[in-house]
Every structure is written in structure tokens, then in C-alpha cells.
Design an enzyme around this catalytic site. Structure first.
Site, mmCIF file in Angstrom:
data_model
loop_
_atom_site.group_PDB
_atom_site.id
_atom_site.type_symbol
_atom_site.label_atom_id
_atom_site.label_comp_id
_atom_site.label_asym_id
_atom_site.label_seq_id
_atom_site.Cartn_x
_atom_site.Cartn_y
_atom_site.Cartn_z
ATOM 1 N N LYS A 221 0.552 -1.280 0.413
ATOM 2 C CA LYS A 221 0.253 0.141 0.170
ATOM 3 C C LYS A 221 1.227 0.980 -0.180
ATOM 4 C CE LYS A 221 -4.426 -1.293 1.622
ATOM 5 N NZ LYS A 221 -5.412 -1.031 2.331
ATOM 6 N N ARG A 255 -4.772 -9.861 4.597
ATOM 7 C CA ARG A 255 -4.686 -10.334 2.780
ATOM 8 C C ARG A 255 -4.439 -9.329 1.999
ATOM 9 N NH1 ARG A 255 -7.103 -5.768 -0.655
ATOM 10 N NH2 ARG A 255 -8.770 -6.720 -2.061
#
Length: 286
Positions: A221, A255
Site C-alpha cells: 500500500k 489480506r
């Protein structure tokens, strides 16, 4: 006990959720699993490498071309049904904020609805309750789907995370979602700047202390990229470091894009914590 689909996970079991994007424009794989066969190959590989959950998404998180609910259904429903047929024991999650999509994928065999946008469609939790599906309750800072944060401020970002996610979880249970199938997610990058996401990680133990299983979606991210000044394809090391910290602080579900690497990190943390025996123990014994 965390129960998702037909699977039960022990209290100290750290669970991998593998990302399979059914989008032509995903930020990480650029559409590598948009077509069915590459996507099914990805599922097979992820399961072999240790993923217990497959998270299927039909719309990329960031801004881009509009994707209607009908198109999202087209991208996900048939694929969910095929994964269910080929991998009957795997837990199938679908990343969506729309109740119409949730209804369709649950009919096709999905076990979990991963609501990454913080309950923006309150009817999604009702769908999860009706089908007995699991639900991920995420903090998105009130952001609308597919928008980027701009000068977001919080008096205390973790206090806001706790208030929102626990509230969503309690509402879900009140609607009939099984308590043991509800997870909370701090929502790294969603409605947050990099400092917010770092603080959410540093104080993750406060989420764990609520008693709700914590899911973290850290993989490659922007907060990792900005912290280390690395482009998307060079964020794996930072992601794995953040994964190790999150595991030590008690997160339950991860995840990820890189399943094999994450499995090694989680197993190492579990062994350091005394919850898993070494795979081999020969040193000093021969």
C-alpha cells in the site's frame, strides 16, 4: 474461535487471505487476473502456498473508470461459482461495498463479504445476515468508495477506528451476522494519510483488545511506499515488516498479494511467540 464458511480457525492461528483482482486496472497486478484462467491459476497457487481465504474483487479501490453494479456482478459471480466448484474447502470472500453484489455472490457460494468502505451501503450487512456470511467491518474515515483522502484530520485516529469498526461489528451481529464470523479492519490508507496508517499499526493492540478478530490489508500500500520512498513493485519488504509487527500485536487475518512470503513471516512470528513448533529442530542435537 473464528468461523468462516466451513472452516474454523483456532485463537492463535494466523490466517492468509489471498487477493485475486477481477479488474483490468488494479494498482498492483495491472489486470493479470482479469481473465478467468489466469485468475483460477492464481487461486490454485495461493491455496498451495497456504492461503485459507481467497478475496475476489471486481472494482479497484482507487479512482478510475466507472464500474456499475451490473458489471461488478458480471466480473465476480461466475468466478465465485467456479472457485466454489474447484476448491470446495477454501473460504471465498468478495471485496464489495454494494448490497446487490453481495446478494449475487452469496447466492453463488461466497462465504464472506469484505466491506472495505466502512458500511457506506448499510444493506450489505443485512445481506451477510440473511446468508449467514462473514463480514469485514472496515474504517474508511467516512470516505466515499473509490476516492482518495485529502487533508484528513482526526483528534485521535485509533479512537475513531475503534468507534467505527466496533459499532459496525455490533450492528452486524444485531442484524443476525454470526458473531464468530465478524472481523474488524483498521483500513490502512482508506481515509487516512501515511502517518495515520503508521499509528494504526503501532496501536493495533487496542483493536485486538476489543475481542473482535482483526484483519489487516497492508499489501504494497501507499503508506508503505511513502514510508520507505518505494514504488509499488518495491514495497514487499516494507509490507512484510509491517506484517510481522501486526502479527506480534495480535492481528488474525492478512489480506496479501505475496502468499508464500507472508506464510513464512507469520510462521516465524508464531514460533517466536511459542505457538508453533519449529518445522525442523536438529541444531545442537546431532
Amino acid at each position: 474461535m473464528l468461523r468462516l464458511g466451513q472452516r474454523e480457525f483456532a485463537p492463535h492461528e494466523r490466517v492468509i487471505m489471498a487477493i485475486v483482482n477481477r479488474t483490468p486496472d488494479s494498482f498492483y497486478d495491472r489486470g493479470a487476473t482479469f481473465r478467468d484462467e489466469p485468475a483460477l491459476t492464481r487461486v490454485e497457487q495461493a491455496v498451495a502456498e497456504g492461503a485459507a481465504i481467497i478475496d475476489i474483487g471486481g472494482v479497484k479501490a482507487g479512482p478510475g473508470e466507472e464500474v456499475t453494479a451490473e458489471e461488478e456482478v458480471r466480473r465476480t459471480v461466475g468466478f465465485v461459482a467456479e472457485v466454489r466448484r474447484r476448491f470446495p474447502d477454501v473460504v471465498i470472500s468478495v471485496d464489495t461495498w454494494r448490497h446487490e453484489v453481495g446478494e449475487a455472490v452469496c447466492e453463488a457460494g461466497a462465504d464472506v463479504l469484505n466491506d472495505a468502505w466502512g458500511g457506506v451501503d448499510p444493506r450489505l450487512a443485512e445481506v451477510a445476515a440473511r446468508y449467514g456470511a462473514g463480514l469485514v467491518c472496515t474504517h474508511a474515515g467516512g470516505a466515499q468508495p473509490r476516492t482518495r483522502p485529502h487533508r484528513v484530520t482526526y483528534d485521535d485516529v485509533v479512537a475513531d477506528i475503534l468507534d467505527v469498526t466496533v459499532g459496525l461489528a455490533e450492528r452486524a451481529v444485531s442484524l443476525g451476522v454470526p458473531r464468530e464470523s465478524v472481523m474488524i479492519d483498521p483500513g490502512h490508507d482508506f481515509g487516512k494519510n501515511t502517518r495515520h496508517s503508521l499509528e494504526a499499526t503501532r496501536r493495533l493492540g487496542e483493536m485486538v483488545a476489543t475481542g473482535w478478530p482483526v484483519l489487516v490489508s497492508l499489501s504494497n500500500k501507499d503508506f508503505v511506499g511513502e514510508t520507505l520512498d518505494r514504488p509499488v513493485k518495491e514495497r514487499v519488504v516494507g509490507t512484510l515488516a509491517t506484517t510481522a509487527v501486526s502479527a506480534w500485536l495480535g492481528a488474525r487475518v492478512y489480506r496479501v498479494h505475496e502468499v508464500a512470503e507472508t506464510r513464512q513471516v507469520l510462521d516465524m512470528v508464531s514460533s517466536i511467540a511459542g505457538e508453533r513448533a519449529p518445522a525442523v529442530a536438529r541444531r545442537g542435537l546431532a
